[in-house]
Design a protein around this motif. Sequence first.
Motif, PDB file in Angstrom:
ATOM      1  N   UNK A  24      -3.288  14.952  12.796  1.00  0.00           N
ATOM      2  CA  UNK A  24      -4.628  14.383  12.601  1.00  0.00           C
ATOM      3  C   UNK A  24      -4.520  12.882  12.391  1.00  0.00           C
ATOM      4  N   UNK A  25      -5.363  12.147  13.097  1.00  0.00           N
ATOM      5  CA  UNK A  25      -5.331  10.693  13.022  1.00  0.00           C
ATOM      6  C   UNK A  25      -5.920  10.226  11.696  1.00  0.00           C
ATOM      7  N   UNK A  26      -5.177   9.375  11.002  1.00  0.00           N
ATOM      8  CA  UNK A  26      -5.652   8.795   9.748  1.00  0.00           C
ATOM      9  C   UNK A  26      -5.279   7.315   9.727  1.00  0.00           C
ATOM     10  N   UNK A  27      -6.115   6.536   9.068  1.00  0.00           N
ATOM     11  CA  UNK A  27      -5.861   5.120   8.907  1.00  0.00           C
ATOM     12  C   UNK A  27      -5.720   4.816   7.415  1.00  0.00           C
ATOM     13  N   UNK A  28      -4.845   3.880   7.123  1.00  0.00           N
ATOM     14  CA  UNK A  28      -4.638   3.490   5.733  1.00  0.00           C
ATOM     15  C   UNK A  28      -4.865   1.989   5.574  1.00  0.00           C
ATOM     16  N   UNK A  29      -5.180   1.603   4.339  1.00  0.00           N
ATOM     17  CA  UNK A  29      -5.403   0.197   3.994  1.00  0.00           C
ATOM     18  C   UNK A  29      -4.488  -0.137   2.821  1.00  0.00           C
ATOM     19  N   UNK A  30      -3.722  -1.198   2.958  1.00  0.00           N
ATOM     20  CA  UNK A  30      -2.808  -1.649   1.919  1.00  0.00           C
ATOM     21  C   UNK A  30      -3.344  -2.956   1.352  1.00  0.00           C
ATOM     22  N   UNK A  31      -3.632  -2.988   0.041  1.00  0.00           N
ATOM     23  CA  UNK A  31      -4.053  -4.195  -0.660  1.00  0.00           C
ATOM     24  C   UNK A  31      -2.834  -4.793  -1.347  1.00  0.00           C
ATOM     25  N   UNK A  32      -2.554  -6.046  -1.050  1.00  0.00           N
ATOM     26  CA  UNK A  32      -1.349  -6.673  -1.594  1.00  0.00           C
ATOM     27  C   UNK A  32      -1.552  -8.163  -1.745  1.00  0.00           C
ATOM     28  N   UNK A  33      -0.738  -8.746  -2.613  1.00  0.00           N
ATOM     29  CA  UNK A  33      -0.696 -10.201  -2.768  1.00  0.00           C
ATOM     30  C   UNK A  33       0.517 -10.799  -2.069  1.00  0.00           C
ATOM     31  N   UNK A  34       1.429  -9.935  -1.611  1.00  0.00           N
ATOM     32  CA  UNK A  34       2.643 -10.391  -0.948  1.00  0.00           C
ATOM     33  C   UNK A  34       2.824  -9.598   0.341  1.00  0.00           C
ATOM     34  N   UNK A  35       2.123  -9.981   1.399  1.00  0.00           N
ATOM     35  CA  UNK A  35       2.197  -9.179   2.638  1.00  0.00           C
ATOM     36  C   UNK A  35       3.563  -9.198   3.297  1.00  0.00           C
ATOM     37  N   UNK A  36       4.376 -10.214   3.024  1.00  0.00           N
ATOM     38  CA  UNK A  36       5.690 -10.303   3.675  1.00  0.00           C
ATOM     39  C   UNK A  36       6.731  -9.425   2.993  1.00  0.00           C
ATOM     40  N   UNK A  37       6.406  -8.843   1.817  1.00  0.00           N
ATOM     41  CA  UNK A  37       7.373  -8.046   1.077  1.00  0.00           C
ATOM     42  C   UNK A  37       7.016  -6.561   1.081  1.00  0.00           C
ATOM     43  N   UNK A  38       6.206  -6.129   2.031  1.00  0.00           N
ATOM     44  CA  UNK A  38       5.796  -4.726   2.105  1.00  0.00           C
ATOM     45  C   UNK A  38       6.605  -4.025   3.189  1.00  0.00           C
ATOM     46  N   UNK A  39       7.125  -2.847   2.835  1.00  0.00           N
ATOM     47  CA  UNK A  39       7.832  -2.069   3.836  1.00  0.00           C
ATOM     48  C   UNK A  39       6.845  -1.223   4.627  1.00  0.00           C
ATOM     49  N   UNK A  40       7.380  -0.417   5.549  1.00  0.00           N
ATOM     50  CA  UNK A  40       6.505   0.385   6.405  1.00  0.00           C
ATOM     51  C   UNK A  40       5.787   1.486   5.640  1.00  0.00           C
ATOM     52  N   UNK A  41       6.350   1.917   4.502  1.00  0.00           N
ATOM     53  CA  UNK A  41       5.709   2.969   3.724  1.00  0.00           C
ATOM     54  C   UNK A  41       4.683   2.439   2.742  1.00  0.00           C
ATOM     55  N   UNK A  42       4.662   1.142   2.510  1.00  0.00           N
ATOM     56  CA  UNK A  42       3.702   0.553   1.595  1.00  0.00           C
ATOM     57  C   UNK A  42       3.895   0.986   0.161  1.00  0.00           C
ATOM     58  N   UNK A  43       5.142   1.141  -0.296  1.00  0.00           N
ATOM     59  CA  UNK A  43       5.415   1.622  -1.637  1.00  0.00           C
ATOM     60  C   UNK A  43       5.897   0.502  -2.559  1.00  0.00           C
ATOM     61  N   UNK A  44       5.462  -0.711  -2.311  1.00  0.00           N
ATOM     62  CA  UNK A  44       5.823  -1.825  -3.179  1.00  0.00           C
ATOM     63  C   UNK A  44       4.964  -1.779  -4.437  1.00  0.00           C
ATOM     64  N   UNK A  45       5.536  -2.305  -5.538  1.00  0.00           N
ATOM     65  CA  UNK A  45       4.826  -2.218  -6.813  1.00  0.00           C
ATOM     66  C   UNK A  45       3.625  -3.151  -6.879  1.00  0.00           C
ATOM     67  N   UNK A  46       3.616  -4.214  -6.073  1.00  0.00           N
ATOM     68  CA  UNK A  46       2.516  -5.169  -6.092  1.00  0.00           C
ATOM     69  C   UNK A  46       1.436  -4.831  -5.073  1.00  0.00           C
ATOM     70  N   UNK A  47       1.432  -3.615  -4.550  1.00  0.00           N
ATOM     71  CA  UNK A  47       0.452  -3.248  -3.533  1.00  0.00           C
ATOM     72  C   UNK A  47      -0.210  -1.924  -3.904  1.00  0.00           C
TER      73      UNK A  47
END
Length: 374
Positions: free
Chosen positions: A1-24
């Motif tokens: 099933x197609x799903x879209x996600x939104x990642x809110x972050x202050x450091x876009x260059x330090x986010x991995x593909x899973x979006x599991x950074x502590x600042x996001x």
Amino acid sequence: MLKFRCILTSKPDEIDHDGEMKDSQVFWFHQDEGKKSSFTLNSSDASSPLKIDKPCHLLIDCSQTGTPWIFGGLEIQTNSRNVEVYAVPEGKDGAEYWQTHRGSREDDDSLLGGNDADPCENELYNAVILSPSSKPESIVKLHVKLLSLRPARCTVGFVRSMKLKGRLPDIQTIMSNVENVTIASPTVSASSQDTATIPVHMPPKRTLLAPPPQLAPLRESTGDIFSALSALTMMIKNIHGSMETALETTSGGIQKMAYSQNSKIVGLEGNVGKLQEGVKSLTVEVMALREENLRLREELQLERISLQLERREMTNDADKIQKLIADKFVCDKDVISKLLDEQRQLIIKEIRGGEVEVTAQPVSEKDTDDESDE
């Protein structure tokens, strides 16, 4: 099933593909009922408020990481007056700048946070984002940067709602236009017996599906039509919001100009009133000076007349004095002459009588003067 996600972050260059950074923070869009390419994300439905400290970045991608998807448009409501849009096109690693949108302010008070809410929830702006005509619609990731946070000096970005239009490419249509390449296996004969030839088919090699040089045009499905209509609707809303913002800015400028002109007119009227009062006071002073001048002229004229009369009187007095002196001189002269004549006659009589011998002496001027004094 197609799903879209939104990642809110202050450091876009330090986010991995899973979006599991502590600042996001990761949030998932919900698919609208009955619409396969329409997705919504509301702050009220999320597990936590959609807030992030400055700098505020929103990264939107497909649940299948790295999968390209067709972007149809995004309607976002935030406390950001300006948003910058970047995108990672299909087949590229870096993000490309698309455009900057200026949102239109939300006037519906029912959509705001209220008096007890955070100040960033009481001044919201609507922006509609569409892909530029010169940019590809198939992207891997959409990057939205929130700028000009409101109210002034606000350091927290707030997202109230987002409505996304997106879908995966129509694979069936592509496959119908792709020719599957099969490789036939060679035939193998028996070793020593030439009695029969048994054809043995080797399994076909695994081939990648690639589009042919010329693909047939994709058939417009109902979902495509709905996506196009939704994009058109968002475009109209965006144009309408831009026009409303332009009209508000223009009307505000006109009102400010009219107010300034009115203030100038009021100031000029006050200055005119002061000038009129000054002219009146100057007129009164001029009239008073004119009356004073006339009075001085009259006094000067009277003084001149009095001086002329005095001069005439003095002249007459001088004439009288001269006349008196002349009359007195004439009178004294006559008296002296008469006295001289009488003395002369007396002397002559004495001489003729011979009684007294008189020596004739001349009469001096001193004696004459003495006689005249007597």
